[in-house]
Design a protein around this motif. Structure first.
Motif, short mmCIF file in Angstrom:
data_model
loop_
_atom_site.label_atom_id
_atom_site.label_comp_id
_atom_site.label_asym_id
_atom_site.label_seq_id
_atom_site.Cartn_x
_atom_site.Cartn_y
_atom_site.Cartn_z
N LEU A 10 23.06 44.41 13.38
CA LEU A 10 22.46 42.96 12.93
C LEU A 10 23.73 42.57 13.15
O LEU A 10 25.32 42.82 12.82
N PHE A 11 23.13 41.30 13.80
CA PHE A 11 25.00 40.67 14.03
C PHE A 11 24.56 38.70 13.09
O PHE A 11 23.71 38.80 13.44
N VAL A 12 25.64 38.75 12.66
CA VAL A 12 25.59 37.72 11.88
C VAL A 12 27.70 37.14 12.16
O VAL A 12 28.07 38.46 12.41
N VAL A 13 27.01 36.15 12.01
CA VAL A 13 28.10 34.59 12.03
C VAL A 13 28.41 34.18 10.63
O VAL A 13 27.41 33.63 10.10
N ALA A 14 29.69 34.05 11.22
CA ALA A 14 30.22 33.53 9.69
C ALA A 14 31.45 32.70 10.17
O ALA A 14 31.76 32.20 11.50
N VAL A 15 31.63 31.34 9.34
CA VAL A 15 32.41 30.16 9.87
C VAL A 15 33.15 30.12 8.15
O VAL A 15 32.35 29.97 6.90
N ALA A 16 34.91 29.44 8.50
CA ALA A 16 35.68 29.52 7.22
C ALA A 16 35.89 27.70 7.75
O ALA A 16 36.68 27.18 8.74
N LEU A 17 34.94 27.29 7.14
CA LEU A 17 35.51 25.10 6.72
C LEU A 17 36.63 25.54 6.30
O LEU A 17 36.57 25.44 5.35
N VAL A 18 37.54 24.20 6.82
CA VAL A 18 39.21 24.05 6.11
C VAL A 18 38.95 22.90 6.33
O VAL A 18 38.64 22.48 7.49
N ASP A 19 38.93 22.51 4.71
CA ASP A 19 39.30 20.41 4.31
C ASP A 19 40.93 20.25 4.70
O ASP A 19 41.77 21.67 4.85
N LEU A 88 26.09 47.01 10.38
CA LEU A 88 26.57 44.76 10.49
C LEU A 88 27.77 44.60 11.23
O LEU A 88 28.72 45.44 11.15
N LEU A 89 27.43 44.01 12.05
CA LEU A 89 28.86 43.40 12.63
C LEU A 89 28.96 41.77 12.56
O LEU A 89 28.11 41.32 12.64
N LEU A 90 29.69 41.47 11.98
CA LEU A 90 29.77 40.58 11.51
C LEU A 90 30.76 39.25 11.88
O LEU A 90 32.21 39.83 11.73
N LEU A 91 30.92 37.98 12.41
CA LEU A 91 32.16 37.77 13.53
C LEU A 91 32.26 36.76 12.69
O LEU A 91 31.74 35.41 12.12
N LEU A 92 33.36 35.89 11.90
CA LEU A 92 34.09 35.19 11.54
C LEU A 92 34.96 34.18 12.37
O LEU A 92 35.90 34.46 12.85
N TYR A 93 33.91 32.84 12.61
CA TYR A 93 35.42 31.36 12.88
C TYR A 93 35.92 30.74 11.84
O TYR A 93 35.58 30.79 10.53
N LEU A 94 36.61 30.14 12.44
CA LEU A 94 37.32 29.58 11.71
C LEU A 94 37.35 27.62 12.14
O LEU A 94 37.36 27.74 13.12
N CYS A 95 36.97 26.60 11.54
CA CYS A 95 35.96 25.40 11.96
C CYS A 95 37.11 24.16 10.74
O CYS A 95 36.90 24.68 10.15
#
Length: 141
Positions: A10-19, A88-95
């Motif tokens: 299961l290939f999943v992406v997530a984002v850390a939205l930073v204000d 699960l392979l979960l990639l976290l991005y920063l934005c």
């Protein structure tokens, strides 16, 4: 040494939205979904033929009603977690840049937290290792 047989990944992406204040946006999963009630970083599954960045742009639009340019996504870290007969392979991005005001379109609630406060939230196991990496990245920048 025994081998574990995995039927699929299961290939999943997530984002850390930073204000601007250095807070991170998390969303609460609906109670009727798997891991309901837990807090997570917005994101979702990568569909066949999608790049991780394209999947994240699509998922954030669907879940939060905001627009992100792929160039604004910075790969940060990943998690690898067994889930029953899948992996699960979960990639976290920063934005830090997006257009629009985040809305809970596919979640029970949204909340902005300092990275250190994320430890106080009930989160899926795959998200927990992200907290230290995220806190270090935001302290360094």
């Amino acid at each position: 040494m025994s081998k574990t047989v995995i039927r699929s990944s299961l290939f999943v992406v997530a984002v850390a939205l930073v204000d601007g204040a250095g807070r991170v946006l998390v969303q609460q999963r609906p109670r009727d979904k798997q891991m309901g009630g837990l807090w997570e970083f917005p994101g979702g599954k990568v569909e066949a033929g999608e790049t991780p960045e394209a999947a994240l742009v699509r998922e954030v639009t669907e879940e939060l009603g905001v627009s992100i340019e792929p160039e604004a996504l910075r790969p940060l870290t990943f998690a690898s977690e067994p889930l029953a007969d899948r992996h699960l392979l979960l990639l976290l991005y920063l934005c830090r840049e997006w257009s629009g005001e985040p809305q809970a379109l596919d979640a029970t609630a949204l909340a902005w937290h300092a990275p250190s406060e994320l430890r106080d939230l009930a989160m899926p196991p795959a998200d927990l290792p992200f907290i230290d990496v995220l806190q270090a990245a935001l302290t360094a920048s």
